[in-house]
Design an enzyme around this catalytic site. Sequence first.
Site, mmCIF file in Angstrom:
data_model
loop_
_atom_site.group_PDB
_atom_site.id
_atom_site.type_symbol
_atom_site.label_atom_id
_atom_site.label_comp_id
_atom_site.label_asym_id
_atom_site.label_seq_id
_atom_site.Cartn_x
_atom_site.Cartn_y
_atom_site.Cartn_z
ATOM 1 N N GLN A 1 -21.168 16.114 2.002
ATOM 2 C CA GLN A 1 -20.161 15.235 2.601
ATOM 3 C C GLN A 1 -18.788 15.500 1.964
ATOM 4 O O GLN A 1 -18.634 15.412 0.747
ATOM 5 C CB GLN A 1 -20.565 13.767 2.402
ATOM 6 C CG GLN A 1 -19.631 12.776 3.060
ATOM 7 C CD GLN A 1 -19.644 12.861 4.584
ATOM 8 O OE1 GLN A 1 -20.693 12.950 5.205
ATOM 9 N NE2 GLN A 1 -18.471 12.848 5.187
ATOM 10 N N ASP B 1 -23.939 22.035 8.775
ATOM 11 C CA ASP B 1 -22.583 21.714 9.235
ATOM 12 C C ASP B 1 -21.873 22.932 9.832
ATOM 13 O O ASP B 1 -20.797 22.800 10.417
ATOM 14 C CB ASP B 1 -21.754 21.204 8.045
ATOM 15 C CG ASP B 1 -21.537 19.702 8.104
ATOM 16 O OD1 ASP B 1 -21.679 19.126 9.194
ATOM 17 O OD2 ASP B 1 -21.218 19.115 7.050
ATOM 18 N N LYS C 1 -25.742 8.946 9.025
ATOM 19 C CA LYS C 1 -26.568 10.165 9.086
ATOM 20 C C LYS C 1 -27.998 9.836 8.667
ATOM 21 O O LYS C 1 -28.961 10.293 9.276
ATOM 22 C CB LYS C 1 -25.956 11.252 8.183
ATOM 23 C CG LYS C 1 -24.699 11.850 8.814
ATOM 24 C CD LYS C 1 -23.832 12.627 7.846
ATOM 25 C CE LYS C 1 -22.505 12.967 8.547
ATOM 26 N NZ LYS C 1 -21.514 13.601 7.705
#
Length: 281
Positions: A91, A114, A47
């Site tokens: 994460q 997300d 990322k």
Amino acid sequence: MIIDGKKVAFSVLEELKDKVKKSVKKPGLAVILANDDYSSKIYVASKEKHSVALGYKSCIYRFDSSITQGKLIELIHELNENPDINGILVQSPLYPHLDENEIIELINPKKDVDGFHPVNVGKLFAGLNPYAICCTPKGIMKLLKAYDIELEGKNALVIGRSNIVGKPIASLLTNENATVTLAHSKTKNLKEHTKKADIIVSATGHPRLITADMVKKDVVVVDVGIIRQFDGRLVGDVDFEKVKNIASYITPVPGGVGPMTIACLMENTYELFLLQNKGQI
Ligand code: NAP
């Protein structure tokens, strides 16, 4: 036909690169890594690499296991207020002593890159426009669109009901007028369902769950599963070598859905950047 996720992802990223180059202000993505998991470290590094390549501001927050829930909450509040940060990603998983749901709910839904915040999940489920759509399901929809795969009226079988893949992709397919069945580990006689499906999206992490005898001719197969085998090779949920001879379209593993997930994360960051800077870019 093999669906080339790398190619479609590349074109998404190139388009973004162009847009970012033209913009004086740059999108900012914050990623929080609060676990010791090997795969998570690799995902976060990827990322970061993609963010930097696109010219984004990339802030990675890596914590050891002494991080407390309180400190993480403070950080989320700071990032919510920081105008240079447009997307916040936590994460998963977090260290076991941390409450991931509480953290996700504290993210400003307009920075929830997300698409995991209940506001965005609810909007998706209601067929409204979420601020961000979860990256993997969004990537799958883009792949289907890139290959002009018709969805309306088709029997779509989604296997796996996780919040990050199965449920959201079932909603997105429903919103596109497919007739969706959502299967999971308690589903009886999976083959009965796979045999009827025009489109199969499999997201179980169960290697070779879908074999050639389970699918009908010309089925479209999207394999989300990623499993690392003992020899280091990556495989998906589908017996690719055999099913590819029956399917009309199929995604490989690797090189199918995976590259789209990261491309959509970058696209979500850019879209949230636009949303937060309306009229100023
Ligand atoms: P997850 O949270 O573990 O969910 C797996 C789902 O599969 C569950 O709903 C489970 O059913 C169902 N399942 C397991 N075994 C099954 C079986 N034999 N028959 C039918 N259903 C079964 O996993 P996830 O996070 O959604 O990820 C799934 C896979 O996709 C993993 O391999 C993961 O690495 C991969 N993945 C790939 C990407 C990408 O970018 N390509 C992104 C995310 C995930 P129950 O609910 O009944 O337990």
